[in-house]
Design a protein around this motif. Structure first.
Motif, short mmCIF file in Angstrom:
data_model
loop_
_atom_site.label_atom_id
_atom_site.label_comp_id
_atom_site.label_asym_id
_atom_site.label_seq_id
_atom_site.Cartn_x
_atom_site.Cartn_y
_atom_site.Cartn_z
N VAL A 66 3.76 4.81 -14.35
CA VAL A 66 3.81 3.44 -13.82
C VAL A 66 2.42 2.90 -13.48
O VAL A 66 2.02 1.82 -13.93
CB VAL A 66 4.75 3.35 -12.60
CG1 VAL A 66 4.63 2.00 -11.91
CG2 VAL A 66 6.18 3.57 -13.04
N CYS A 120 0.84 -1.22 0.00
CA CYS A 120 0.00 0.00 0.00
C CYS A 120 0.87 1.26 0.00
O CYS A 120 0.56 2.24 0.68
CB CYS A 120 -0.92 0.00 1.22
SG CYS A 120 -2.04 -1.38 1.25
N ARG A 150 -0.77 1.80 7.78
CA ARG A 150 -0.87 2.31 6.41
C ARG A 150 -1.99 1.59 5.65
O ARG A 150 -2.79 2.22 4.96
CB ARG A 150 0.47 2.11 5.69
CG ARG A 150 0.45 2.57 4.26
CD ARG A 150 1.78 2.43 3.59
NE ARG A 150 2.74 3.42 4.06
CZ ARG A 150 4.01 3.47 3.64
NH1 ARG A 150 4.45 2.58 2.79
NH2 ARG A 150 4.82 4.38 4.09
N1 NAD Z 1 7.95 -1.93 -12.92
C1 NAD Z 1 8.20 -0.64 -12.75
O1 NAD Z 1 8.45 0.08 -13.72
C2 NAD Z 1 8.14 -0.05 -11.38
C3 NAD Z 1 8.06 1.33 -11.22
C4 NAD Z 1 7.93 1.84 -9.92
C5 NAD Z 1 7.96 0.97 -8.83
N2 NAD Z 1 8.11 -0.36 -9.03
C6 NAD Z 1 8.19 -1.29 -7.90
O2 NAD Z 1 6.91 -1.41 -7.31
C7 NAD Z 1 7.06 -1.67 -5.91
C8 NAD Z 1 6.23 -0.65 -5.13
O3 NAD Z 1 6.72 0.66 -5.37
P1 NAD Z 1 6.30 1.86 -4.41
O4 NAD Z 1 6.90 3.09 -4.99
O5 NAD Z 1 4.84 1.79 -4.17
O6 NAD Z 1 7.08 1.47 -3.07
P2 NAD Z 1 6.73 1.95 -1.58
O7 NAD Z 1 7.94 1.73 -0.78
O8 NAD Z 1 6.09 3.30 -1.60
O9 NAD Z 1 5.59 0.90 -1.12
C9 NAD Z 1 5.83 -0.46 -0.90
C10 NAD Z 1 4.83 -0.92 0.16
O10 NAD Z 1 4.93 -2.34 0.28
C11 NAD Z 1 4.90 -2.68 1.65
N3 NAD Z 1 5.51 -3.98 1.85
C12 NAD Z 1 6.83 -4.29 1.91
N4 NAD Z 1 6.98 -5.62 2.14
C13 NAD Z 1 5.74 -6.14 2.21
C14 NAD Z 1 5.24 -7.45 2.42
N5 NAD Z 1 6.06 -8.49 2.66
N6 NAD Z 1 3.90 -7.65 2.46
C15 NAD Z 1 3.06 -6.61 2.28
N7 NAD Z 1 3.47 -5.34 2.08
C16 NAD Z 1 4.80 -5.11 2.04
C17 NAD Z 1 5.63 -1.53 2.35
O11 NAD Z 1 5.31 -1.47 3.73
C18 NAD Z 1 5.13 -0.32 1.54
O12 NAD Z 1 3.95 0.21 2.10
C19 NAD Z 1 8.56 -1.53 -5.59
O13 NAD Z 1 9.16 -2.79 -5.50
C20 NAD Z 1 9.10 -0.77 -6.77
O14 NAD Z 1 10.46 -1.08 -7.04
C21 NAD Z 1 8.17 -0.88 -10.27
#
Ligand code: NAD
Length: 268
Positions: free
Chosen positions: A249, A8, A39
């Motif tokens: 994204v 989230c 969160r």
């Molecule tokens: N494919 C792409 O082009 C692209 C682009 C942007 C982000 N991403 C990836 O998407 C993912 C999310 O990005 P974001 O910016 O929202 O990151 P973020 O850090 O804002 O959010 C990640 C969330 O996941 C939660 N989390 C972590 N481990 C967890 C688990 N085991 N179970 C449940 N929740 C968990 C965290 O507490 C956090 O709230 C990241 O891995 C990022 O690298 C990919």
């Protein structure tokens, strides 16, 4: 279709809002989950139709048709394991995590699951799809990010690279996509995506550049094949609602979901 969202954060929040705004007739966000319970509860309350909040993603996977991972690459292999065991559909955003799974194609083929990887921060994967039956000889990704976008990467610490001292365009990493995912786990999703679409993580070359003068992230992909040379360039603006993520994204993940329900398919 009942959807469950794991994570989230920036992307998870924006994507769930967009799904409720644009796909509410087709998709129900049934459940969300985050290791940060506060969160997750806040996000559930902020949505127009509040989903259930789960503590454990394994339970969430059981109760939905389609799982969206937007958490972290570390949990992707385990999520994939449970999803394939239960025959559910999965969309993965933390694409780097997929490179830790030895033979994804076989795993998916032998299950009743489908795996979806949106284009995310780049364009041009239709070109890779079209080249499936041509010989792709070389794929090179050049990622350009301002220093703040690379902060905290394990590789910088290992090589004692101090981003605050960089004053002009500097190459901070050169290697394969596989190495890029290890070195820059939060910045190498694009490298992972194109390596899965193309010639694999060991053959895909990656270069990461930084310069304090840059204000946005860009990705340039060059593909050399029997069919010719393709160069794709994407320059991304941050999401106005959440500058931690690129605007495109969540739109790309939404577009992939919309494809399920559209009668007209454009592009490969
Ligand atoms: N494919 C792409 O082009 C692209 C682009 C942007 C982000 N991403 C990836 O998407 C993912 C999310 O990005 P974001 O910016 O929202 O990151 P973020 O850090 O804002 O959010 C990640 C969330 O996941 C939660 N989390 C972590 N481990 C967890 C688990 N085991 N179970 C449940 N929740 C968990 C965290 O507490 C956090 O709230 C990241 O891995 C990022 O690298 C990919």
């Amino acid at each position: 279709m009942k959807i469950g969202i794991i994570g989230c954060g920036a992307v998870g929040q924006k994507l769930s809002k967009n799904i409720q705004k644009f796909l509410s007739d087709e998709i129900e966000i049934y459940a969300i989950c985050d290791v940060d319970q506060t969160r997750a509860n806040e996000v559930a309350r902020s949505l127009e139709k509040s989903p259930k909040v789960y503590q454990d993603y394994k339970q969430l996977i059981k109760d939905v048709d389609f799982v969206i991972e937007v958490a972290t690459g570390d949990v992707v292999p385990d999520i994939l394991y449970h999803v394939t065991k239960m025959g559910k559909k999965l969309m993965v955003l933390s694409v780097g995590g997929l490179l830790k799974v030895p033979d994804i194609s076989k795993l998916i083929q032998e299950s009743d699951s489908n795996l979806y990887v949106p284009s995310g921060a780049i364009a041009g994967l239709d070109g890779f799809a079209a080249l499936k039956h041509a010989d792709i000889r070389q794929v090179t990704l050049t990622t350009r990010k301002p220093p703040k976008g690379l902060k905290g990467a394990p590789f910088l610490q290992k090589k004692s690279i101090n981003l605050d001292l960089i004053q002009e365009e500097t190459c901070v990493f050169e290697g394969t996509a596989f190495e890029a995912v290890e070195a820059f786990p939060k910045n190498a999703n694009v490298a992972a995506t194109i390596s899965l679409a193309g010639i694999g993580p060991d053959k895909t070359k990656v270069c990461i550049l930084t310069d304090p003068k840059w204000t946005c992230n860009s990705h340039e992909i060059e593909v050399i094949s029997d069919a010719g040379r393709m160069v794709m360039f994407t320059e991304n603006h941050p999401d106005p609602d959440n500058p931690k993520t690129s605007y495109i994204v969540t739109l790309s993940a939404l577009a992939l979901l919309e494809k399920f329900f559209e009668g007209i398919k454009i592009g490969v």
